[in-house]
Design a protein around this motif. Structure first.
Motif, PDB file in Angstrom:
ATOM      1  N   TYR A  68       0.813  -1.224   0.000  1.00 15.99           N
ATOM      2  CA  TYR A  68       0.000   0.000   0.000  1.00 15.99           C
ATOM      3  C   TYR A  68       0.839   1.264   0.000  1.00 15.99           C
ATOM      4  N   GLU A  69       2.170   1.128   0.048  1.00 18.18           N
ATOM      5  CA  GLU A  69       2.995   2.326   0.082  1.00 18.18           C
ATOM      6  C   GLU A  69       4.435   1.964  -0.236  1.00 18.18           C
ATOM      7  N   PHE A  70       5.151   2.912  -0.843  1.00 19.63           N
ATOM      8  CA  PHE A  70       6.599   2.780  -0.971  1.00 19.63           C
ATOM      9  C   PHE A  70       7.229   3.991  -0.287  1.00 19.63           C
ATOM     10  N   ALA A  71       8.459   3.833   0.184  1.00 15.89           N
ATOM     11  CA  ALA A  71       9.194   4.992   0.699  1.00 15.89           C
ATOM     12  C   ALA A  71      10.563   4.976   0.054  1.00 15.89           C
ATOM     13  N   LEU A 135      -3.165   7.704   5.105  1.00 19.49           N
ATOM     14  CA  LEU A 135      -4.597   7.654   4.821  1.00 19.49           C
ATOM     15  C   LEU A 135      -4.860   7.595   3.323  1.00 19.49           C
ATOM     16  N   LYS A 136      -4.129   8.395   2.572  1.00 22.04           N
ATOM     17  CA  LYS A 136      -4.305   8.372   1.118  1.00 22.04           C
ATOM     18  C   LYS A 136      -3.957   6.997   0.569  1.00 22.04           C
ATOM     19  N   GLY A 137      -2.826   6.446   1.052  1.00 23.21           N
ATOM     20  CA  GLY A 137      -2.393   5.132   0.584  1.00 23.21           C
ATOM     21  C   GLY A 137      -3.429   4.065   0.878  1.00 23.21           C
ATOM     22  N   TYR A 172       1.368  -3.561  -5.718  1.00 23.75           N
ATOM     23  CA  TYR A 172       0.844  -2.251  -5.346  1.00 23.75           C
ATOM     24  C   TYR A 172      -0.428  -1.935  -6.142  1.00 23.75           C
ATOM     25  N   VAL A 173      -0.372  -2.222  -7.440  1.00 31.21           N
ATOM     26  CA  VAL A 173      -1.505  -1.894  -8.326  1.00 31.21           C
ATOM     27  C   VAL A 173      -2.697  -2.789  -8.001  1.00 31.21           C
ATOM     28  N   GLY A 174      -2.419  -3.986  -7.493  1.00 29.98           N
ATOM     29  CA  GLY A 174      -3.497  -4.900  -7.102  1.00 29.98           C
ATOM     30  C   GLY A 174      -3.875  -5.888  -8.179  1.00 29.98           C
ATOM     31  N   VAL A 175      -2.897  -6.266  -9.013  1.00 27.42           N
ATOM     32  CA  VAL A 175      -3.169  -7.242 -10.081  1.00 27.42           C
ATOM     33  C   VAL A 175      -2.024  -8.268 -10.109  1.00 27.42           C
ATOM     34  N   LYS A 176      -2.210  -9.316 -10.915  1.00 21.61           N
ATOM     35  CA  LYS A 176      -1.117 -10.272 -11.140  1.00 21.61           C
ATOM     36  C   LYS A 176      -0.072  -9.614 -12.047  1.00 21.61           C
ATOM     37  N   PRO A 177       1.210  -9.978 -11.894  1.00 24.79           N
ATOM     38  CA  PRO A 177       2.251  -9.328 -12.703  1.00 24.79           C
ATOM     39  C   PRO A 177       1.964  -9.378 -14.209  1.00 24.79           C
TER      40      PRO A 177
END
Lengths: 191, 191
Positions: A68-71, A135-137, A172-177
């Motif tokens: 849900y997030e990267f830093a 929250l946005k993430g 992150y996108v929520g799909v299979k590669p």
């Protein structure tokens, strides 16, 4: 450590004594690619400032990773939900590259708040920014379409496309590669 | 206003001059049952301290209300995601009873931070608590079962069962109002 001092000085004033004491409160920490800054079930004991590297934040939902997030460089990393109440974390923070961090413990952070004149102000402003980002993430994770999330990813992390794997972008996108290229094509055709 | 001053004094020290200036920075506001403290699409201009009444926080998902939080007496209310970046709110904060609030504007809050000696500390501690509460509320909304959410509701707000409608409890639990008694029975049978 210069990056951390510069970052703090971009928000509050520091005199040389404060600069010196901050250099003692934050300790260096190295993580190898794949290591965890915080793993599910652990109580978070540190907030980190990422000097070099990339982290991903994810939740394990029924055996599936939801990123849900990267830093990346010059950002604070941590999980306040675990760090503040000293509760086991439900979230994971994992290094996607060999990473360099300066980290501060809970006790030393209280010392920071007390000993740096504008320390409380700095803490308030950092937590505000982390709050908004988190929250946005999370709201995007739960309600955003894959297309929207892919566009967000590109916008927020233009350079990460080259640095991290398709697997982690897809998580992150929520799909299979294997579906990523279809989403890229769909976005490209709309433009 | 006494409740607000006592609440602030439970976290930081205030002298009489600071107490006086806080009384000028927070302005009274009344809401009738059903009125909005903040409605979707508005930019949040105030953080409020709830002296009397109950609020519910909800998101509209494809025409359906999802209640993710309640607030009651002696709590701060607001949506930092809208208030801090001055962005339109995606969330609603609605009064479920006639309510009395003391509210502070963005500009007056900056004045509070500057003029109250431990103002920044107070701000940091309040936002930490709001952050944790919001994250818990949202993660439970998206991943908690109705049974779990009903138990949470009872635990967090033991007195609200009598004060708010079955409709709003069901909206929080995530079921239709007619399913609430089934959930109550299931929880009761497990004990």
């Amino acid at each position: 450590m210069e990056e951390l001092i510069l970052f703090i000085q971009s928000i509050i004033d520091l005199d040389s004594e404060e600069t010196y004491s901050i250099q003692k409160l934050f300790k260096p920490k190295s993580l190898k690619k794949g290591d965890f800054f915080l793993a599910e079930g652990q109580v978070s004991k540190h907030i980190g400032f990422l000097v070099k590297g990339v982290m991903r934040y994810y939740i394990n939902h029924d055996g599936e990773d939801k990123t849900y997030e990267f830093a990346q460089e010059n950002e604070f990393i941590g999980n306040y939900e675990s760090f503040l109440p000293k509760a086991p974390s439900v979230k994971n923070i994992q290094a996607l590259e060999d990473s360099e961090i300066f980290q501060i413990s809970y006790e030393d952070l209280q010392l920071f708040y007390r000993s740096v004149r504008q320390g409380e102000r700095f803490g308030r402003i950092v937590i505000e920014a982390v709050f908004i980002k988190t929250l946005k993430g999370l709201s995007s994770l739960y309600t955003g379409t894959p297309e929207l999330r892919y566009e967000e990813f590109i916008k927020k992390h233009p350079d990460l496309q080259q640095r991290i794997s398709q697997y982690h972008i897809a998580s992150y996108v929520g799909v299979k590669p294997q579906s990523l290229s279809r989403i890229r094509k769909r976005i490209f055709n709309q433009k």
